[in-house]
Design an enzyme around this catalytic site. Structure first.
Site, short mmCIF file in Angstrom:
data_model
loop_
_atom_site.label_atom_id
_atom_site.label_comp_id
_atom_site.label_asym_id
_atom_site.label_seq_id
_atom_site.Cartn_x
_atom_site.Cartn_y
_atom_site.Cartn_z
N GLN A 269 -4.80 -1.66 -7.48
CA GLN A 269 -5.48 -0.78 -6.54
C GLN A 269 -6.18 0.34 -7.29
O GLN A 269 -5.64 0.89 -8.25
CB GLN A 269 -4.50 -0.17 -5.54
N SER B 157 -6.29 12.05 -1.23
CA SER B 157 -6.41 10.71 -1.79
C SER B 157 -6.75 9.70 -0.70
O SER B 157 -6.49 9.93 0.49
CB SER B 157 -5.12 10.30 -2.51
N ASP C 130 0.82 -1.21 0.00
CA ASP C 130 0.00 0.00 0.00
C ASP C 130 0.86 1.26 0.00
O ASP C 130 0.34 2.37 0.04
CB ASP C 130 -0.94 0.00 1.21
#
Length: 296
Positions: A285, A233, A211
């Site tokens: 993602q 974001s 991530d």
């Protein structure tokens, strides 16, 4: 200011953070980050949810994929509760569904699939990018210290804090560079000290690190940075496929690209290679990414 913790303490702290405590009836509690401020890191919730799912599966069936949806931001002020549903146990595969909650409100749903080892057809149509080795790149901790004072005050602590996962960027970071660039990046990463030999720990660390840097790839063509207060974001969904065994305390190359962004969302992909060129994991993602318009 206190001395920075040793690499061994940083890594043991991360391993302890990602561990989940069983509460019975396939429920678990995930620790909160010590000294954490603000929104909990998405990679932490993914890794804890994966370990909760793995705790209910035969160790002879390692995880081969996970798919997660972020529902709302979690807080580092609270522990996280994990509830696991044993949806399927077949002859070769098992499937688990996990809900992560804080204060009774779901923050993430994760589904993970597991498979017992078997031999089969094999190919890897992915050539490792030709990039400099990590030894030739500046440690990111040094880069962060150099740029920290130029950051917004509310972002500065992220840059000073020592990290248990070291990253070294091939192209450099875009924090203070407004130049537009192709939507591709390459970073080496590894735990800063040796990890236990348990493969579940290495999968959790990779899920945690997957991530990092990924969502920022879709901002590169626009020359924008969250650190400069230009974009906001958040991850929406995140998927990881574990292909082959690896160690997360040895250098891994994270090659990311973003083929599309629009409608307030950005789509990003990642491939993770060992130093000898094996493709050991793939990542995808989609995240929310919005340009901040200054108020007049």
């Amino acid at each position: 200011m206190e001395d920075d913790p040793t690499p061994e303490r940083l890594v043991s702290g991360l391993v302890k953070l990602l561990e989940v405590k069983p509460q019975g009836d396939d429920t678990f509690i995930g620790r909160k980050k010590r000294g954490g401020v603000g929104r909990v890191f998405g990679g932490q919730v993914i890794a804890q949810a994966l370990l909760a799912a793995e705790a209910t599966v035969d160790p002879a069936r390692p995880a081969h994929s996970l798919h997660a949806y972020f529902l709302r931001g979690g807080s580092e002020d609270h522990e996280t509760d994990y509830t696991v549903a044993r949806d399927f146990d077949g002859g070769s595969f098992s499937n688990r569904r996990v809900v992560a909650s804080q204060l009774g409100r779901p923050i993430l749903n994760l589904t993970a699939s597991f498979q017992k080892h078997e031999d089969g057809l094999h190919h890897a149509d992915a050539e490792m990018p030709d990039v400099p080795p990590p030894e030739e790149l500046e440690p990111e901790a040094e880069v962060r210290r150099r740029f920290a004072e130029q950051m917004r005050p509310e972002a500065r602590h992220h840059f000073y804090a020592p990290r248990p996962v070291e990253m070294r960027a091939v192209e450099g970071r875009h924090w203070m560079n407004p130049v537009k660039a192709p939507p591709r990046s390459h970073s080496w990463f590894r735990a800063v000290a040796p990890l236990p030999d348990d493969p579940r720990v290495h999968r959790a660390i990779l899920a945690f690190a997957s991530d990092m840097t990924l969502l920022g790839t879709c901002a590169l063509p626009h020359g924008l940075s969250w650190a400069r207060g230009e974009v906001v974001s958040a991850s929406l969904d995140h998927a990881v496929w574990f292909h082959e065994p690896f160690r997360a305390d040895e250098w891994l190359l994270y090659a990311t690209d973003s083929p599309w962004s629009g409608g307030g969302r950005g789509f990003n992909r990642g491939r993770i290679f060992t130093r000898d060129g094996r493709l050991v994991a793939s990542v995808a993602q989609e995240g929310m990414i919005r340009k901040i318009v200054p108020k007049t």
